[in-house]
Design a protein around this motif. Structure first.
Motif, PDB file in Angstrom:
ATOM      1  N   LYS A  44      22.997   0.761  35.332  1.00 26.73           N
ATOM      2  CA  LYS A  44      23.091   1.075  33.840  1.00 26.73           C
ATOM      3  C   LYS A  44      21.484   1.559  33.352  1.00 26.73           C
ATOM      4  O   LYS A  44      21.257   2.205  32.369  1.00 26.73           O
ATOM      5  CB  LYS A  44      23.475  -0.300  33.040  1.00 26.73           C
ATOM      6  N   ILE A  45      20.557   0.936  34.035  1.00 29.00           N
ATOM      7  CA  ILE A  45      19.221   1.226  33.566  1.00 29.00           C
ATOM      8  C   ILE A  45      18.775   2.467  33.764  1.00 29.00           C
ATOM      9  O   ILE A  45      18.226   3.159  33.025  1.00 29.00           O
ATOM     10  CB  ILE A  45      18.149   0.083  34.213  1.00 29.00           C
ATOM     11  N   ILE A  46      19.194   3.031  34.900  1.00 33.41           N
ATOM     12  CA  ILE A  46      19.054   4.396  35.430  1.00 33.41           C
ATOM     13  C   ILE A  46      19.699   5.338  34.353  1.00 33.41           C
ATOM     14  O   ILE A  46      19.160   6.405  33.910  1.00 33.41           O
ATOM     15  CB  ILE A  46      19.266   4.637  36.878  1.00 33.41           C
ATOM     16  N   LEU A  47      20.845   4.982  34.026  1.00 30.20           N
ATOM     17  CA  LEU A  47      21.588   5.853  33.132  1.00 30.20           C
ATOM     18  C   LEU A  47      21.128   5.982  31.722  1.00 30.20           C
ATOM     19  O   LEU A  47      20.965   6.962  31.080  1.00 30.20           O
ATOM     20  CB  LEU A  47      23.176   5.467  33.045  1.00 30.20           C
ATOM     21  N   TYR A  48      20.604   4.779  31.196  1.00 25.97           N
ATOM     22  CA  TYR A  48      19.784   4.656  29.871  1.00 25.97           C
ATOM     23  C   TYR A  48      18.804   5.378  29.893  1.00 25.97           C
ATOM     24  O   TYR A  48      18.442   6.146  28.994  1.00 25.97           O
ATOM     25  CB  TYR A  48      19.569   3.252  29.642  1.00 25.97           C
ATOM     26  N   ILE A  49      17.734   5.360  30.929  1.00 26.83           N
ATOM     27  CA  ILE A  49      16.671   6.088  30.855  1.00 26.83           C
ATOM     28  C   ILE A  49      17.072   7.559  30.938  1.00 26.83           C
ATOM     29  O   ILE A  49      16.213   8.355  30.394  1.00 26.83           O
ATOM     30  CB  ILE A  49      15.905   5.642  32.343  1.00 26.83           C
ATOM     31  N   PHE A  50      17.861   8.159  31.926  1.00 26.60           N
ATOM     32  CA  PHE A  50      18.363   9.448  31.959  1.00 26.60           C
ATOM     33  C   PHE A  50      18.506  10.212  30.674  1.00 26.60           C
ATOM     34  O   PHE A  50      18.691  10.787  29.959  1.00 26.60           O
ATOM     35  CB  PHE A  50      19.417   9.742  32.865  1.00 26.60           C
ATOM     36  N   LEU A  67      17.984   8.450  27.284  1.00 26.75           N
ATOM     37  CA  LEU A  67      16.801   8.729  26.665  1.00 26.75           C
ATOM     38  C   LEU A  67      15.794   9.915  26.881  1.00 26.75           C
ATOM     39  O   LEU A  67      15.162  10.520  25.893  1.00 26.75           O
ATOM     40  CB  LEU A  67      15.891   7.423  26.704  1.00 26.75           C
ATOM     41  N   TYR A  68      15.934  10.265  28.320  1.00 27.97           N
ATOM     42  CA  TYR A  68      14.968  11.507  28.582  1.00 27.97           C
ATOM     43  C   TYR A  68      15.344  12.953  28.003  1.00 27.97           C
ATOM     44  O   TYR A  68      14.790  13.649  27.335  1.00 27.97           O
ATOM     45  CB  TYR A  68      14.863  11.533  30.003  1.00 27.97           C
ATOM     46  N   ILE A  69      17.013  12.689  27.952  1.00 26.37           N
ATOM     47  CA  ILE A  69      17.570  14.049  27.242  1.00 26.37           C
ATOM     48  C   ILE A  69      17.288  14.169  25.763  1.00 26.37           C
ATOM     49  O   ILE A  69      17.008  15.045  25.068  1.00 26.37           O
ATOM     50  CB  ILE A  69      19.125  13.953  27.347  1.00 26.37           C
ATOM     51  N   ILE A  70      17.427  12.740  25.030  1.00 25.25           N
ATOM     52  CA  ILE A  70      16.973  12.955  23.763  1.00 25.25           C
ATOM     53  C   ILE A  70      15.356  13.199  23.546  1.00 25.25           C
ATOM     54  O   ILE A  70      15.205  14.100  22.490  1.00 25.25           O
ATOM     55  CB  ILE A  70      17.075  11.341  23.120  1.00 25.25           C
ATOM     56  N   TYR A  71      14.581  12.687  24.490  1.00 27.62           N
ATOM     57  CA  TYR A  71      13.163  12.965  24.175  1.00 27.62           C
ATOM     58  C   TYR A  71      12.812  14.667  24.328  1.00 27.62           C
ATOM     59  O   TYR A  71      12.307  15.083  23.705  1.00 27.62           O
ATOM     60  CB  TYR A  71      12.500  12.171  25.193  1.00 27.62           C
ATOM     61  N   ASP A  72      13.554  15.143  25.456  1.00 26.60           N
ATOM     62  CA  ASP A  72      13.361  16.602  25.506  1.00 26.60           C
ATOM     63  C   ASP A  72      13.654  17.458  24.271  1.00 26.60           C
ATOM     64  O   ASP A  72      13.277  18.364  24.141  1.00 26.60           O
ATOM     65  CB  ASP A  72      14.276  16.864  26.708  1.00 26.60           C
ATOM     66  N   ILE A  95       7.100   5.391  23.057  1.00 24.61           N
ATOM     67  CA  ILE A  95       7.187   3.762  22.905  1.00 24.61           C
ATOM     68  C   ILE A  95       8.782   3.380  22.612  1.00 24.61           C
ATOM     69  O   ILE A  95       9.025   2.267  23.302  1.00 24.61           O
ATOM     70  CB  ILE A  95       6.606   3.890  21.478  1.00 24.61           C
ATOM     71  N   ILE A  96       9.458   4.344  22.056  1.00 24.68           N
ATOM     72  CA  ILE A  96      11.006   3.939  22.078  1.00 24.68           C
ATOM     73  C   ILE A  96      11.507   3.553  23.501  1.00 24.68           C
ATOM     74  O   ILE A  96      12.340   2.557  23.756  1.00 24.68           O
ATOM     75  CB  ILE A  96      11.791   4.784  21.243  1.00 24.68           C
ATOM     76  N   ILE A  97      11.277   4.504  24.472  1.00 22.17           N
ATOM     77  CA  ILE A  97      11.895   4.458  25.583  1.00 22.17           C
ATOM     78  C   ILE A  97      11.376   3.396  26.527  1.00 22.17           C
ATOM     79  O   ILE A  97      12.061   2.377  27.016  1.00 22.17           O
ATOM     80  CB  ILE A  97      11.507   5.577  26.426  1.00 22.17           C
ATOM     81  N   LEU A  98      10.066   2.895  26.366  1.00 23.45           N
ATOM     82  CA  LEU A  98       9.446   1.813  27.034  1.00 23.45           C
ATOM     83  C   LEU A  98      10.238   0.231  26.349  1.00 23.45           C
ATOM     84  O   LEU A  98      10.335  -0.508  27.014  1.00 23.45           O
ATOM     85  CB  LEU A  98       8.031   1.558  26.784  1.00 23.45           C
ATOM     86  N   PHE A  99      10.442   0.279  25.061  1.00 24.64           N
ATOM     87  CA  PHE A  99      11.014  -0.723  24.342  1.00 24.64           C
ATOM     88  C   PHE A  99      12.343  -0.799  24.775  1.00 24.64           C
ATOM     89  O   PHE A  99      12.790  -1.995  25.267  1.00 24.64           O
ATOM     90  CB  PHE A  99      11.106  -0.459  23.044  1.00 24.64           C
ATOM     91  N   ILE A 100      13.091   0.066  24.947  1.00 23.61           N
ATOM     92  CA  ILE A 100      14.743  -0.200  25.272  1.00 23.61           C
ATOM     93  C   ILE A 100      14.766  -0.529  26.788  1.00 23.61           C
ATOM     94  O   ILE A 100      15.558  -1.506  27.132  1.00 23.61           O
ATOM     95  CB  ILE A 100      15.162   1.294  25.236  1.00 23.61           C
ATOM     96  N   VAL A 101      13.943  -0.023  27.583  1.00 23.97           N
ATOM     97  CA  VAL A 101      13.915  -0.432  29.054  1.00 23.97           C
ATOM     98  C   VAL A 101      13.508  -1.724  29.034  1.00 23.97           C
ATOM     99  O   VAL A 101      14.156  -2.589  30.097  1.00 23.97           O
ATOM    100  CB  VAL A 101      12.857   0.619  29.848  1.00 23.97           C
TER     101      VAL A 101
END
Length: 297
Positions: free
Chosen positions: A8-14, A16-21, A285-291
């Motif tokens: 689940k963590i990996i999927l969340y990070i992936f 968020l990466y798409i949103i960031y891009d 910052i948002i990505i690090l907070f969610i992780v």
């Protein structure tokens, strides 16, 4: 269970990466749109050039009618002499008009600094930086002098072009020998700079009035007096190879107050990339907070 949690963590990070891009891509699009708007402003002078050409032709026709009426009221001997003189004058005028024919095959003078993020304070030095854009034409760079004019922002509005650029509060013309080369550009376009002394009260010859503080202003730069707005009496239109004047975005002149003990310098980035950098930082910052939240639960 742990494997599902890590998945689940990996999927969340992936995700968020798409949103960031996408956020980064949108910032770059906004920057390009801003550059297109600046280019539109730099072409307004070119449109006014065509209307001046039509007005000049009408003036020439009126002058010819007046000359003909005056010659008919003279005696024969005087008419013969005047006709000879008029033929020579008309010929020289026609040759002059051919040399002075208006054209749109012209370049632009563009400012790098100041820009909309620039802040100027009295009793200091501020470096103006500009460059020449030939727009794909064979242009003639200024060879005699450069003129700087400072306007209140409301007196330099492209949306009110007819009334704009009429009331400079500062005018200074410098010989080319007083102009310094500026920082090199990657596209190879020639860059120049000048250190503006902002002691507004010592140069009374250049200022019609000192600038008001905490207000917005715009600079206009003219090469060899070629400006149909500020030098209309001696320059009626742009011709092949001319460079149209450059104008800055509105920038602030602010009061130079004493600094307290808790002063922290304010970093003002002189580039549109500051927006991109801010969005990138916030996304990280948002990505690090969610992780971090996911790891706790």
């Amino acid at each position: 269970m742990k494997s599902n949690k890590y998945l689940k963590i990996i999927l969340y990070i992936f995700f968020l990466y798409i949103i960031y891009d996408k956020v980064s891509a949108q910032d770059l699009i906004d920057e390009n749109n801003k550059n297109e708007e600046d280019n539109k402003n730099s072409n307004v002078d070119n449109k006014a050039n065509n209307s001046n050409d039509i007005a000049n032709n009408n003036d020439n026709n009126s002058n010819n009618v007046v000359d003909n009426n005056n010659s008919n009221n003279s005696n024969n001997n005087e008419n013969n002499e005047k006709n000879e003189d008029n033929q020579e004058n008309n010929k020289s005028k026609e040759e002059e008009e051919e040399e002075r024919e208006c054209s749109s095959s012209i370049g632009n003078i563009l400012f790098q600094k100041p820009d909309s993020k620039s802040i100027v304070v009295p009793y200091s030095n501020f470096t103006l930086i500009w460059y020449y854009d030939n727009r794909g034409f064979d242009v003639v760079y200024p060879s005699v002098n450069i003129t700087f004019l400072l306007f209140k922002s409301e007196d330099a509005n492209y949306n009110d072009y007819i009334n704009a650029w009429k009331n400079p509060i500062f005018t200074k013309t410098l010989k080319l020998s007083e102009i310094q080369p500026g920082p090199q550009r990657t596209d190879g376009k020639p860059v120049y700079q000048w250190d503006w002394d902002t002691n507004f009260y010592s140069d009374e010859e250049s200022y019609t009035q000192p600038p008001s503080l905490n207000a917005q202003y715009k600079f206009r730069i003219v090469g060899d007096g070629k400006d149909i707005k500020t030098n209309a009496d001696h320059f009626d239109c742009y011709r092949d190879g001319d460079l149209t004047p450059g104008s800055t975005s509105a920038f602030y002149i602010v009061e130079n107050k004493p600094l307290g003990n808790n002063y922290k310098p304010l970093v003002i980035e002189n580039s549109a990339l500051s927006i991109y950098k801010s969005a990138k930082f916030m996304t990280t910052i948002i990505i690090l907070f969610i992780v971090s939240v996911l790891l706790v639960f």
